[in-house]
Design a protein around this motif. Structure first.
Motif, mmCIF file in Angstrom:
data_model
loop_
_atom_site.group_PDB
_atom_site.id
_atom_site.type_symbol
_atom_site.label_atom_id
_atom_site.label_comp_id
_atom_site.label_asym_id
_atom_site.label_seq_id
_atom_site.Cartn_x
_atom_site.Cartn_y
_atom_site.Cartn_z
ATOM 1 N N LEU A 29 2.012 5.086 -0.503
ATOM 2 C CA LEU A 29 3.133 5.872 -0.006
ATOM 3 C C LEU A 29 4.057 6.196 -1.181
ATOM 4 O O LEU A 29 4.624 5.284 -1.795
ATOM 5 N N ASP A 32 9.783 9.409 -3.679
ATOM 6 C CA ASP A 32 10.380 9.958 -4.903
ATOM 7 C C ASP A 32 11.778 10.460 -4.570
ATOM 8 O O ASP A 32 11.952 11.550 -4.014
ATOM 9 N N ARG A 35 13.199 12.994 -1.636
ATOM 10 C CA ARG A 35 12.172 13.922 -1.169
ATOM 11 C C ARG A 35 11.440 13.329 0.038
ATOM 12 O O ARG A 35 11.429 12.111 0.231
ATOM 13 N N PHE A 37 8.595 11.692 2.314
ATOM 14 C CA PHE A 37 7.541 10.744 1.986
ATOM 15 C C PHE A 37 6.216 11.493 1.830
ATOM 16 O O PHE A 37 5.964 12.490 2.510
ATOM 17 N N CYS A 38 5.371 10.987 0.942
ATOM 18 C CA CYS A 38 4.071 11.602 0.695
ATOM 19 C C CYS A 38 2.980 10.547 0.833
ATOM 20 O O CYS A 38 2.982 9.550 0.099
ATOM 21 N N ASN A 39 2.065 10.754 1.763
ATOM 22 C CA ASN A 39 0.965 9.816 1.981
ATOM 23 C C ASN A 39 -0.182 10.145 1.032
ATOM 24 O O ASN A 39 -0.807 11.201 1.141
ATOM 25 N N ARG A 40 -0.445 9.250 0.106
ATOM 26 C CA ARG A 40 -1.508 9.457 -0.883
ATOM 27 C C ARG A 40 -2.408 8.225 -0.901
ATOM 28 O O ARG A 40 -2.316 7.342 -0.048
ATOM 29 N N ASP A 44 -4.870 8.593 -6.493
ATOM 30 C CA ASP A 44 -4.107 9.804 -6.789
ATOM 31 C C ASP A 44 -2.956 9.545 -7.755
ATOM 32 O O ASP A 44 -2.184 10.467 -8.067
ATOM 33 N N ALA A 48 0.674 11.617 -9.334
ATOM 34 C CA ALA A 48 2.014 11.252 -8.857
ATOM 35 C C ALA A 48 2.963 10.919 -9.994
ATOM 36 O O ALA A 48 4.179 10.844 -9.789
#
Length: 342
Positions: A29, A32, A35, A37-40, A44, A48
């Protein structure tokens, strides 16, 4: 601050009992700043971060520090916590009420230790007998000290001997793994290098105190257990050069972060460091060394959840953990990862 501010409800099924395979297939997760949340996934990570960033790893190696023995007819369990000298270790002891100073504890494979002294926190000094190095004795008689939230649900087995060790593990002395680095593979490290992302190592011998709950009602009343760490002069110089050149230092794990912050002066310069640190980071702390943190998801009311709340803000981390639970992230030592950039 009140300790109950750091509490949250965690479904038991969110606790990982085995690591992801391959290691870098774990979810990550990305948080940043403000911003979304970004599920990666951990694989990856090169995308990031940015070229010029440096990941700082802990190269400690977990030793088989959990022992089961007897004192007479009484069963005694010991989890070594911190080395005192070549033959003596501080240990948390199960069934300690059956011990008296001077008692001899018999462990398997003809390994014995004298219970020398009981400390204020309930731990004991154990003096191992004989001439062989204690590490050799532990290889014969000990087992990997899995966290209690895993060990309480399944027995330790052969897979844990490798699963609970990072690819960076060199310096023997930890009784718990620096779990954020369990996700890394040689393939991922190659991809990071290709992307211009560097790496450095330091050492912190993680103690069993990392698993202990905070029993105080207020953070001001909690006392951290000391752990031994080291950053050599050459590494400190390289890390300072990275920051001077505009690169970011991303600590891989709270253990790396705690050594970096312990070694850094108020002017932001990282100095060589060797010795004990009992640094306790809670909201209000001003970070001096790190620009980000890669870490697993931690226990409610733990010092580690307090640390990430200090880095990102308590409300932000409460939202992060709610998102992680809702989206099926796995928690704790064998669980998934988060990348936190304040």
């Amino acid at each position: 601050m009140r300790v109950d501010l750091f509490d949250f409800d965690l479904p038991p099924e969110s606790i990982a009992l085995r690591p992801a395979r391959p290691r870098d297939a774990a979810q990550m997760l990305v948080v940043d700043g403000e911003r979304p949340f970004c599920n990666r996934h951990v694989r990856d990570l090169p995308d990031a971060l940015r070229a010029g960033d440096v990941l700082v790893f802990n190269d400690t190696r977990v030793i088989p520090a959990q022992l089961e023995g007897t004192r007479g007819e009484a069963r005694i369990g010991a989890t070594l916590h911190k080395r005192i000298d070549l033959r003596r270790w501080q240990a948390f002891v199960r069934n300690a009420k059956r011990l008296r100073a001077g008692d001899l504890i018999a462990f398997p494979a003809d390994v014995t230790a004298v219970a020398e002294e009981r400390h204020d926190d309930g731990s004991w000094t154990l003096a191992f007998q004989g001439d062989e190095p204690v590490e050799v004795l532990l290889e014969r008689a000990g087992r990997m000290p899995l966290p209690p939230y895993i060990a309480g649900k399944r027995p330790t087995d052969e897979a844990d001997a490798t699963d609970y060790q990072t690819m960076f593990a060199r310096e023997k002395g930890a009784v718990a793994a620096p779990t954020a680095a369990l996700h890394f593979t040689p393939e991922l490290m190659k991809a990071l290098g290709t992307a211009g992302i560097g790496s450095e190592t330091l050492t912190l011998h993680v103690g069993a105190g990392t698993f202990l709950p905070v029993k105080a009602d207020d953070t001001a009343e909690h006392r951290m257990h000391a752990e031994w760490g080291r950053i050599d002069a050459a590494t400190a110089d390289r890390l300072n050069a990275v920051r001077a050149g505009g690169g970011r230092l991303i600590a891989v794990g709270t253990t790396s972060l705690r050594v970096l912050e312990s070694a850094t002066g108020e002017d932001g310069v990282i100095l060589p460091f060797e010795g004990d640190t009992s640094i306790f980071i809670t909201p209000g702390y001003r970070f001096k060394a790190v620009d980000g943190l890669m870490t697993n998801f931690h226990l409610p009311k733990s010092t580690l959840f307090m640390l990430v709340s200090a880095l990102m803000g308590l409300e932000r981390m409460q939202a992060v953990y709610a998102h992680a639970i809702e989206n099926g992230y796995r928690f704790y030592s064998y669980g998934d990862s988060s990348l936190l950039i304040p």
